[in-house]
Motif scaffolding. Structure first.
Motif: not given
Length: 254
Positions: A134, A131, A141
């Motif tokens: 990203t 997370r 992911e």
């Protein structure tokens, strides 16, 4: 123990080639990284005294054969100075500037107040790393195959990843690879990323401190990092790291 030349040699040996990359390795080291880190083609090393223009032509041919519309290129202070000028003349743009920084692992850094750090060990930890990456790097992911691969890497003992929390929220991450060097084991620090709303509050330093502590416990005697001049390099310098050279990364449209 580590001379300046030793540190520079250790930095020159460091090339990141993730599992699943396509590699062309002769007078140029050209890597097409997997899709989860963008899939771009990049020149990561030059082993030739040929003119810069010829090397660029060769790399562009490989990138085109691999169906990419641009070519990234890492140029270090040890490379021919003409390479920077030749890339710019072809229309390349400077993506980022890095400092090669190192620190002997003979002392510990304290964790900042209010910050906690831990080693990645579970599936949820890997998802937390994903997370953050990203949000910061626009990486994909992690899918189930990638999660399993990361957990396997963590168990193999050749490196590790760290997560840091502020006020109970996981906000920062960074990795370490342990590698042989001319004077002992080198801790290569990579992939540090902090969520934007948490920057400037000690999360990056918490990740750094825990990486250095665990690397020293694993027998490393030198920490090595390529820090972005605009972001992490000033923090690393304040923590005691010293500059040993630089690297520029260019993007050349094809």
């Amino acid at each position: 123990m580590w001379s300046d030349d030793d540190v520079r040699d250790a930095a020159a040996e460091w090339t990141w080639i993730p599992d699943g990359s396509r590699v062309h390795d002769d007078e140029l080291l050209i890597v097409q990284r997997p899709a989860w880190v963008g899939g771009h083609v990049a020149v990561e090393g030059v082993r030739s005294a040929r003119p810069a223009s010829e090397l660029i032509d060769r790399a562009a041919t490989v990138a085109s054969e691999w169906a990419d519309d641009a070519l990234e290129w890492a140029v270090s202070d040890r490379d021919d100075p003409a390479l920077d000028a030749a890339l710019l003349a072809r229309g390349a743009t400077l993506m980022e500037q890095l400092d090669v920084l190192a620190l002997p692992l003979d002392r510990a850094l304290g964790l900042p107040a209010g910050a906690g750090a831990r080693r990645v060990a579970t599936r949820d930890d890997v998802l937390a790393v994903g997370r953050i990456n990203t949000a910061v790097w626009a990486n994909a992911e992690p899918d189930e195959a990638r999660i399993a691969e990361v957990l396997r890497e963590e168990q193999e003992g050749s490196g590790f990843r760290i997560l840091a929390e502020l006020d109970g929220e996981v906000v920062s991450t960074g990795g370490v690879t342990l590698a042989p060097g001319p004077r002992g084991t080198v801790a290569r620090l990579w992939g540090a990323a902090t969520l934007e709303h948490a920057r400037g509050r000690g999360a990056y330093r918490a990740v750094l401190a825990e990486r250095l502590r665990l690397a020293a416990e694993a027998g490393a005697t030198l920490a090595l990092v390529k820090g972005r001049i605009a972001t992490s390099a000033p923090i690393l310098t304040r923590a005691g790291f010293r500059r040993y050279g630089g690297e520029r990364r260019y993007r050349l449209p094809l």
